[in-house]
Write a protein that holds these residues in place. Structure first.
Motif, PDB file in Angstrom:
ATOM      1  N   PHE A  41      38.879  23.527  43.452  1.00  0.00           N
ATOM      2  CA  PHE A  41      39.554  22.407  43.046  1.00  0.00           C
ATOM      3  C   PHE A  41      40.082  22.540  41.518  1.00  0.00           C
ATOM      4  O   PHE A  41      41.116  21.858  41.293  1.00  0.00           O
ATOM      5  CB  PHE A  41      38.614  20.908  43.097  1.00  0.00           C
ATOM      6  N   GLY A  42      39.239  22.944  40.520  1.00  0.00           N
ATOM      7  CA  GLY A  42      39.694  22.849  39.480  1.00  0.00           C
ATOM      8  C   GLY A  42      39.797  21.879  38.559  1.00  0.00           C
ATOM      9  O   GLY A  42      39.172  20.594  38.411  1.00  0.00           O
ATOM     10  N   THR A  43      41.169  21.776  37.865  1.00  0.00           N
ATOM     11  CA  THR A  43      41.543  20.567  37.224  1.00  0.00           C
ATOM     12  C   THR A  43      42.272  19.674  38.231  1.00  0.00           C
ATOM     13  O   THR A  43      42.800  18.326  37.807  1.00  0.00           O
ATOM     14  CB  THR A  43      42.791  21.069  36.323  1.00  0.00           C
ATOM     15  N   GLY A  44      42.491  19.956  39.469  1.00  0.00           N
ATOM     16  CA  GLY A  44      43.173  19.029  40.220  1.00  0.00           C
ATOM     17  C   GLY A  44      44.735  19.095  40.501  1.00  0.00           C
ATOM     18  O   GLY A  44      45.347  18.482  41.014  1.00  0.00           O
ATOM     19  N   LEU A  45      45.106  20.103  39.757  1.00  0.00           N
ATOM     20  CA  LEU A  45      46.746  20.451  39.576  1.00  0.00           C
ATOM     21  C   LEU A  45      47.489  20.848  40.822  1.00  0.00           C
ATOM     22  O   LEU A  45      48.211  20.335  41.060  1.00  0.00           O
ATOM     23  CB  LEU A  45      46.868  21.760  38.624  1.00  0.00           C
ATOM     24  N   ASN A  46      46.734  21.626  41.633  1.00  0.00           N
ATOM     25  CA  ASN A  46      47.261  22.049  43.037  1.00  0.00           C
ATOM     26  C   ASN A  46      47.382  20.489  43.929  1.00  0.00           C
ATOM     27  O   ASN A  46      48.315  20.119  44.725  1.00  0.00           O
ATOM     28  CB  ASN A  46      46.306  23.033  44.002  1.00  0.00           C
ATOM     29  N   PHE A  47      46.252  19.899  43.936  1.00  0.00           N
ATOM     30  CA  PHE A  47      46.347  18.563  44.538  1.00  0.00           C
ATOM     31  C   PHE A  47      47.333  17.578  44.217  1.00  0.00           C
ATOM     32  O   PHE A  47      48.026  17.225  45.163  1.00  0.00           O
ATOM     33  CB  PHE A  47      44.522  17.885  44.603  1.00  0.00           C
ATOM     34  N   LEU A  48      47.339  17.384  42.988  1.00  0.00           N
ATOM     35  CA  LEU A  48      48.449  16.342  42.479  1.00  0.00           C
ATOM     36  C   LEU A  48      49.863  17.040  42.793  1.00  0.00           C
ATOM     37  O   LEU A  48      50.583  16.235  42.852  1.00  0.00           O
ATOM     38  CB  LEU A  48      47.997  16.137  41.159  1.00  0.00           C
ATOM     39  N   THR A  49      50.076  18.305  42.468  1.00  0.00           N
ATOM     40  CA  THR A  49      51.343  18.939  42.775  1.00  0.00           C
ATOM     41  C   THR A  49      51.758  18.497  44.221  1.00  0.00           C
ATOM     42  O   THR A  49      52.864  18.385  44.507  1.00  0.00           O
ATOM     43  CB  THR A  49      51.473  20.200  42.268  1.00  0.00           C
ATOM     44  N   THR A  50      50.831  18.672  44.904  1.00  0.00           N
ATOM     45  CA  THR A  50      50.984  18.742  46.567  1.00  0.00           C
ATOM     46  C   THR A  50      51.325  17.314  46.925  1.00  0.00           C
ATOM     47  O   THR A  50      52.422  16.737  47.817  1.00  0.00           O
ATOM     48  CB  THR A  50      49.833  19.225  47.385  1.00  0.00           C
ATOM     49  N   LEU A  51      50.681  16.341  46.191  1.00  0.00           N
ATOM     50  CA  LEU A  51      50.792  14.892  46.498  1.00  0.00           C
ATOM     51  C   LEU A  51      52.278  14.361  46.022  1.00  0.00           C
ATOM     52  O   LEU A  51      53.078  13.533  46.602  1.00  0.00           O
ATOM     53  CB  LEU A  51      49.648  14.140  45.998  1.00  0.00           C
ATOM     54  N   LEU A  52      52.732  14.879  44.822  1.00  0.00           N
ATOM     55  CA  LEU A  52      53.934  14.597  44.284  1.00  0.00           C
ATOM     56  C   LEU A  52      55.178  15.112  45.326  1.00  0.00           C
ATOM     57  O   LEU A  52      55.944  14.395  45.793  1.00  0.00           O
ATOM     58  CB  LEU A  52      54.182  15.423  42.965  1.00  0.00           C
ATOM     59  N   GLU A  53      54.895  16.313  45.982  1.00  0.00           N
ATOM     60  CA  GLU A  53      55.937  16.985  46.760  1.00  0.00           C
ATOM     61  C   GLU A  53      55.875  16.459  47.990  1.00  0.00           C
ATOM     62  O   GLU A  53      57.015  16.203  48.741  1.00  0.00           O
ATOM     63  CB  GLU A  53      55.513  18.378  47.160  1.00  0.00           C
ATOM     64  N   TRP A  54      54.705  15.755  48.500  1.00  0.00           N
ATOM     65  CA  TRP A  54      54.507  14.965  49.727  1.00  0.00           C
ATOM     66  C   TRP A  54      55.365  13.631  49.710  1.00  0.00           C
ATOM     67  O   TRP A  54      56.309  13.385  50.286  1.00  0.00           O
ATOM     68  CB  TRP A  54      53.164  14.451  50.037  1.00  0.00           C
ATOM     69  N   ARG A  55      55.396  13.241  48.381  1.00  0.00           N
ATOM     70  CA  ARG A  55      56.180  12.115  48.392  1.00  0.00           C
ATOM     71  C   ARG A  55      57.488  12.274  48.295  1.00  0.00           C
ATOM     72  O   ARG A  55      58.240  11.309  48.626  1.00  0.00           O
ATOM     73  CB  ARG A  55      55.648  11.082  47.141  1.00  0.00           C
ATOM     74  N   ASN A  56      58.017  13.264  47.211  1.00  0.00           N
ATOM     75  CA  ASN A  56      59.335  13.580  47.413  1.00  0.00           C
ATOM     76  C   ASN A  56      60.117  13.989  48.537  1.00  0.00           C
ATOM     77  O   ASN A  56      61.280  13.876  48.855  1.00  0.00           O
ATOM     78  CB  ASN A  56      59.438  14.651  46.381  1.00  0.00           C
ATOM     79  N   SER A  57      59.330  14.466  49.678  1.00  0.00           N
ATOM     80  CA  SER A  57      59.730  14.930  50.702  1.00  0.00           C
ATOM     81  C   SER A  57      59.917  13.754  51.660  1.00  0.00           C
ATOM     82  O   SER A  57      60.763  13.996  53.022  1.00  0.00           O
ATOM     83  CB  SER A  57      58.438  15.885  51.448  1.00  0.00           C
ATOM     84  N   GLY A  58      59.503  12.527  51.443  1.00  0.00           N
ATOM     85  CA  GLY A  58      59.788  11.492  52.321  1.00  0.00           C
ATOM     86  C   GLY A  58      58.968  11.449  53.747  1.00  0.00           C
ATOM     87  O   GLY A  58      59.413  10.669  54.520  1.00  0.00           O
ATOM     88  N   THR A  59      58.019  12.245  53.695  1.00  0.00           N
ATOM     89  CA  THR A  59      57.001  12.461  54.963  1.00  0.00           C
ATOM     90  C   THR A  59      56.403  11.283  54.974  1.00  0.00           C
ATOM     91  O   THR A  59      55.752  10.548  54.174  1.00  0.00           O
ATOM     92  CB  THR A  59      56.252  13.494  54.964  1.00  0.00           C
ATOM     93  N   PHE A  85      31.544  24.431  40.342  1.00  0.00           N
ATOM     94  CA  PHE A  85      31.503  23.815  39.103  1.00  0.00           C
ATOM     95  C   PHE A  85      32.423  22.895  38.654  1.00  0.00           C
ATOM     96  O   PHE A  85      33.527  23.104  38.276  1.00  0.00           O
ATOM     97  CB  PHE A  85      31.431  25.131  38.480  1.00  0.00           C
ATOM     98  N   PRO A  86      32.412  21.603  39.037  1.00  0.00           N
ATOM     99  CA  PRO A  86      33.511  20.658  38.942  1.00  0.00           C
ATOM    100  C   PRO A  86      33.469  20.489  37.250  1.00  0.00           C
ATOM    101  O   PRO A  86      32.783  20.525  36.602  1.00  0.00           O
ATOM    102  CB  PRO A  86      32.943  19.433  39.358  1.00  0.00           C
ATOM    103  N   LEU A  87      34.968  20.186  36.862  1.00  0.00           N
ATOM    104  CA  LEU A  87      35.195  19.662  35.598  1.00  0.00           C
ATOM    105  C   LEU A  87      34.824  18.406  35.539  1.00  0.00           C
ATOM    106  O   LEU A  87      34.985  17.689  36.281  1.00  0.00           O
ATOM    107  CB  LEU A  87      36.667  19.955  35.118  1.00  0.00           C
ATOM    108  N   SER A  88      34.477  17.711  34.122  1.00  0.00           N
ATOM    109  CA  SER A  88      34.484  16.341  33.789  1.00  0.00           C
ATOM    110  C   SER A  88      35.620  15.724  33.807  1.00  0.00           C
ATOM    111  O   SER A  88      36.731  16.391  33.710  1.00  0.00           O
ATOM    112  CB  SER A  88      33.849  16.300  32.461  1.00  0.00           C
ATOM    113  N   GLY A  89      35.789  14.339  34.120  1.00  0.00           N
ATOM    114  CA  GLY A  89      37.176  13.857  34.070  1.00  0.00           C
ATOM    115  C   GLY A  89      37.860  13.762  32.832  1.00  0.00           C
ATOM    116  O   GLY A  89      39.229  13.880  32.788  1.00  0.00           O
TER     117      GLY A  89
END
Length: 225
Positions: free
Chosen positions: A60-78, A90-94
């Motif tokens: 998961f790391g910084t969550g960058l992949n997740f948030l970029t995917t969420l943005l693309e999901w919304r932009n796609s209009g699905t 080894f999760p990162l702190s908030g």
């Protein structure tokens, strides 16, 4: 056994680097574009998005992949919702996630939503109304054995295979294949030969394709029918 939190050092460009693996969490060039090229286009997304689409990720790391995917999901209009399951040892702190994601103004609002609910113990997070995020904390080699999900697409985003070989082992990639839906896909930034062979042996049709930035090649594939 107590939970282990990621220990990091910040590069001069503000990119977090894992002390354990001596590897950056995302591209020093442009992390969002790396995610789009490797994990989204590598899995033919957003073209395959549909209600109920399930993405799983190693790292998961910084969550960058997740948030970029969420943005693309919304932009796609699905319409509808999608699920995103990520395995993180080894999760990162908030605080560190917030600092890392400050590099991406496009994600500021979504990053704030994530960090408002973030917990290093993992769990299910209702970040927004159109996605359910499940972060499974612990060694993926153990956690994936007990996971009953099936992913339509995998983001294989562990640290470098040379520095984090346990996340690229044949046994773990066999588990990835067993947790992949029919016609499911994967994408990863690495083109290491032993990783490609392990994915092929696990049951994927594997291709080496153009990589991102300075990386000449990356790897994608689809589960064999």
């Amino acid at each position: 056994m107590s939970q282990q939190i990621a220990e990091i050092t910040w590069s001069k460009d503000g990119v977090p680097v894992s002390d354990r693996y001596d590897d950056p969490y995302f591209s020093l060039q442009n992390g969002m574009e790396e995610t789009r090229h490797v994990f989204l286009r590598g899995n033919q997304l957003p073209n395959r998005f549909h209600d109920g689409f399930h993405i799983a990720e190693l790292g998961f790391g910084t969550g960058l992949n997740f948030l970029t995917t969420l943005l693309e999901w919304r932009n796609s209009g699905t319409s509808g919702r999608f699920r995103f399951t990520s395995f993180e040892a080894f999760p990162l702190s908030g605080k560190d996630i917030t600092k890392a994601l400050n590099l991406f103004p496009e994600l500021h609002e979504l990053a704030s939503d994530l960090c408002n609910v973030w917990n290093t113990a993992g769990g299910v997070f209702e970040v927004a109304g159109d996605v359910t995020l499940n972060v499974v904390v612990g060694d993926a080699r153990d956690r994936l054995k007990n996971w009953d999900g099936r992913a339509d697409a995998w983001f294989l985003d562990g640290f470098s295979p040379a520095k984090n070989p346990e996340l690229w082992s044949e046994s773990l990639l066999l588990q990835v294949a067993s947790c992949t839906a029919e016609e499911g896909t994967f994408a990863t930034y690495t083109a290491a030969g032993f990783v490609r062979r392990a994915l092929s042996n696990a049951g994927f049709d594997v291709q080496r394709v153009e990589g991102f930035g300075r990386k000449r090649h990356m790897t994608v594939g689809r589960l064999k029918s």
